[in-house]
Design a protein around this motif. Structure first.
Motif, short mmCIF file in Angstrom:
data_model
loop_
_atom_site.label_atom_id
_atom_site.label_comp_id
_atom_site.label_asym_id
_atom_site.label_seq_id
_atom_site.Cartn_x
_atom_site.Cartn_y
_atom_site.Cartn_z
N GLY A 9 0.83 -1.20 0.00
CA GLY A 9 0.00 0.00 0.00
C GLY A 9 0.86 1.25 0.00
N PRO A 10 0.23 2.44 0.21
CA PRO A 10 0.97 3.71 0.15
C PRO A 10 2.02 3.80 1.25
N ARG A 11 3.24 4.13 0.87
CA ARG A 11 4.34 4.28 1.83
C ARG A 11 5.18 5.49 1.43
N ASP A 12 5.85 6.08 2.42
CA ASP A 12 6.71 7.23 2.15
C ASP A 12 7.91 6.79 1.31
N VAL A 13 8.40 7.70 0.49
CA VAL A 13 9.51 7.39 -0.41
C VAL A 13 10.76 6.95 0.35
N ILE A 14 10.88 7.33 1.62
CA ILE A 14 12.06 6.96 2.41
C ILE A 14 12.21 5.44 2.54
N SER A 58 12.76 -1.34 -0.39
CA SER A 58 13.82 -1.90 0.45
C SER A 58 13.47 -1.85 1.94
N GLY A 59 12.59 -0.92 2.34
CA GLY A 59 12.19 -0.85 3.75
C GLY A 59 10.89 -1.58 4.01
N GLY A 60 10.47 -2.42 3.09
CA GLY A 60 9.21 -3.14 3.24
C GLY A 60 9.34 -4.54 2.71
#
Ligand SMILES: [Zn+2]
Length: 98
Positions: A9-14, A58-60
């Motif tokens: 789902g929607p996630r911050d670009v970070i 990469s963070g998910g």
């Protein structure tokens, strides 16, 4: 900037890592066409507008995504897994509202 991962789902670009230009096509590994290899390694498009890009969440979920991003507005019109799983802009906007 938010990127809507088809899985998370929607996630911050970070949470994402830019993996490069999505327009490049790798020459046949056995090819000795040096001009084709040179273009693959060094030539990049620099459009003012929609651009095909490869991002990794990469963070998910760590999925590699094919993203169409407007380089002037950063609006993302399409996100898809590198292998299938396309999400349209209309579906992404509907999901952003919920
Ligand atoms: Zn994800």
């Amino acid at each position: 900037m938010l990127i809507t991962c088809p899985y998370c789902g929607p996630r911050d670009v970070i949470e994402f890592t830019y993996q490069g230009d999505g327009n490049r096509e790798r020459p046949d590994p056995a090819s000795q066409n040096f001009e084709a290899w040179n273009a693959y390694v060094y030539d990049r498009l620099n459009p003012a507008g929609d651009h095909n890009e490869i991002w990794q969440h990469s963070g998910g979920c760590r999925a590699h995504l094919r993203v169409v991003r407007n380089t002037l507005t950063h609006e993302i019109s399409s996100v898809a897994f590198m292998r299938g799983g396309h999400i349209s802009a209309a579906r992404r906007k509907a999901e952003d509202k919920s």
